[in-house]
Design an enzyme around this catalytic site. Structure first.
Site, PDB file in Angstrom:
ATOM      1  NE  ARG A  16      -1.263   2.647   2.705  1.00  0.00           N
ATOM      2  CZ  ARG A  16      -0.845   3.819   3.152  1.00  0.00           C
ATOM      3  NH1 ARG A  16      -0.838   4.889   2.351  1.00  0.00           N
ATOM      4  NH2 ARG A  16      -0.367   3.952   4.382  1.00  0.00           N
ATOM      5  CG  ASP A  17       3.211   4.337   2.984  1.00  0.00           C
ATOM      6  OD1 ASP A  17       3.367   5.133   2.055  1.00  0.00           O
ATOM      7  OD2 ASP A  17       3.428   4.643   4.167  1.00  0.00           O
ATOM      8  CG  HIS A 207       4.163   4.845   8.950  1.00  0.00           C
ATOM      9  ND1 HIS A 207       3.594   3.832   8.199  1.00  0.00           N
ATOM     10  CD2 HIS A 207       4.802   5.630   8.054  1.00  0.00           C
ATOM     11  CE1 HIS A 207       3.885   4.007   6.921  1.00  0.00           C
ATOM     12  NE2 HIS A 207       4.628   5.100   6.813  1.00  0.00           N
ATOM     13  CG  HIS A 209       8.121   8.169   5.488  1.00  0.00           C
ATOM     14  ND1 HIS A 209       7.722   8.434   4.201  1.00  0.00           N
ATOM     15  CD2 HIS A 209       7.103   7.474   6.043  1.00  0.00           C
ATOM     16  CE1 HIS A 209       6.515   7.929   3.989  1.00  0.00           C
ATOM     17  NE2 HIS A 209       6.117   7.346   5.102  1.00  0.00           N
ATOM     18  CB  CYS A 240       3.071  10.931   1.753  1.00  0.00           C
ATOM     19  SG  CYS A 240       1.431  11.716   1.756  1.00  0.00           S
ATOM     20  CG  ASN A 249       7.177   3.712   4.037  1.00  0.00           C
ATOM     21  OD1 ASN A 249       6.502   4.291   4.867  1.00  0.00           O
ATOM     22  ND2 ASN A 249       6.760   3.516   2.788  1.00  0.00           N
TER      23      ASN A 249
END
Length: 300
Positions: A16-17, A207, A209, A240, A249
């Site tokens: 997903r991300d 979460h 990055h 993002c 990430n």
């Protein structure tokens, strides 16, 4: 600082991300990456998002991907949603867990979902109600928890306001997210210590990055302060699309290496995780920032 945990749950978010800012890849390539991720032993995977296909075309095949997840019954799959309609779609696709992201900063919230932070928080009640009726678990993730690319530093009280709304309306889990990779260990410790008293017995996740090279250090600070759940992406894939300057990430294999060699248990096999990063690099067709992908494990 709390005692270090004996185990940290890692949720893999590459599908997903990791893929959301990439040029769309075929479903067959996603399934190849999914198989490699499943082989790591990971127990939780964020598989896709039920959002506008026009805004995030890389995830437009969410229902088709969801149909293949039954092949991996030992993994808890989740999907990101941005609205009550997204929850309905995720439930219809068979997901038993969803994440609803609320930005603590108005600038990013408007860029991301077209609403202010307060307006996005106001939808938590509907999100939770729909999910609960379907027996689905809800995690509220507070993005731009440290800084916003539009508004600058995020006041901690704005994060706590979202946390309190999530808890009031019955969210099952809470996470805080460093959307643009600006967090540093001291700031992480401070915010975690502020958030934890507000969430009761709920698990707290984080979460990060690695945009500015402090992602792993921030993850370590979070774990040291009592966070028991971390998101990561094989190869360091991701970013993002609505946050200028956000990139990578923290890489799952780099995180597994750090935690394993620090005596903290994880569910993932490091060699298999590095192999999954290689698959990620192949399916997106470009180099990835992972350190372990370049250097390998110290244990041969």
């Amino acid at each position: 600082m709390s005692d270090l945990p004996t185990h940290v749950t890692i949720r893999e978010v590459a599908l997903r991300d990791g893929l959301q800012i990439e040029t769309p890849i075929p479903l067959s390539a996603k399934l190849e990456l999914l198989a490699a991720i499943a082989a790591t032993g990971v127990r939780e995977v964020e598989a896709t998002a039920f959002v506008s296909p026009s805004k995030v075309p890389a995830l437009a095949d969410a229902p088709e991907l969801a149909a293949a997840l039954h092949d991996y019954p030992d993994i808890e799959f989740s999907a990101l949603v941005a609205s009550p309609n997204g929850v309905h779609r995720a439930v219809a696709a068979g997901f038993r867990s969803v994440e609803y992201v609320v930005s603590a900063a108005d600038g990013h919230s408007r860029a991301n979902v077209g609403r202010s932070s307060a307006e996005a928080s106001a939808q938590i009640a509907d999100i939770v109600a729909i999910a609960r009726d379907a027996g689905v678990r809800v995690e509220v993730i507070i993005s731009t928890a440290w800084d916003c690319p539009f508004d600058g530093p995020t006041p901690p009280q704005r994060v706590l306001d979202v946390v309190d709304a999530a808890c009031t309306h019955g969210a099952d889990r809470i996470a805080i997210a460093d959307t643009i990779g600006t967090a540093t260990p001291g700031r992480v410790t401070e915010l975690v210590n502020l958030v934890r008293p507000h969430i009761g017995a709920r698990p707290l996740g984080a979460h990060f990055h690695d945009t500015r090279g402090a992602g792993l250090a921030s993850a370590w600070a979070a774990v040291s302060a009592g966070v028991s759940r971390l998101d990561s992406s094989v190869g360091g894939l991701g970013g993002c699309p609505f946050a200028p300057g956000a990139s990578g990430n923290i890489a799952t294999e780099d995180l597994v290496y750090l935690l394993r060699d620090s005596g903290i248990g994880v569910d993932l096999d490091l060699a298999a995780t590095i192999e999954a990063a290689r698959v990620a690099r192949t399916v997106v067709g470009h180099d990835l920032p992972s350190a372990l992908l370049r250097a390998g494990d110290r244990l041969r």
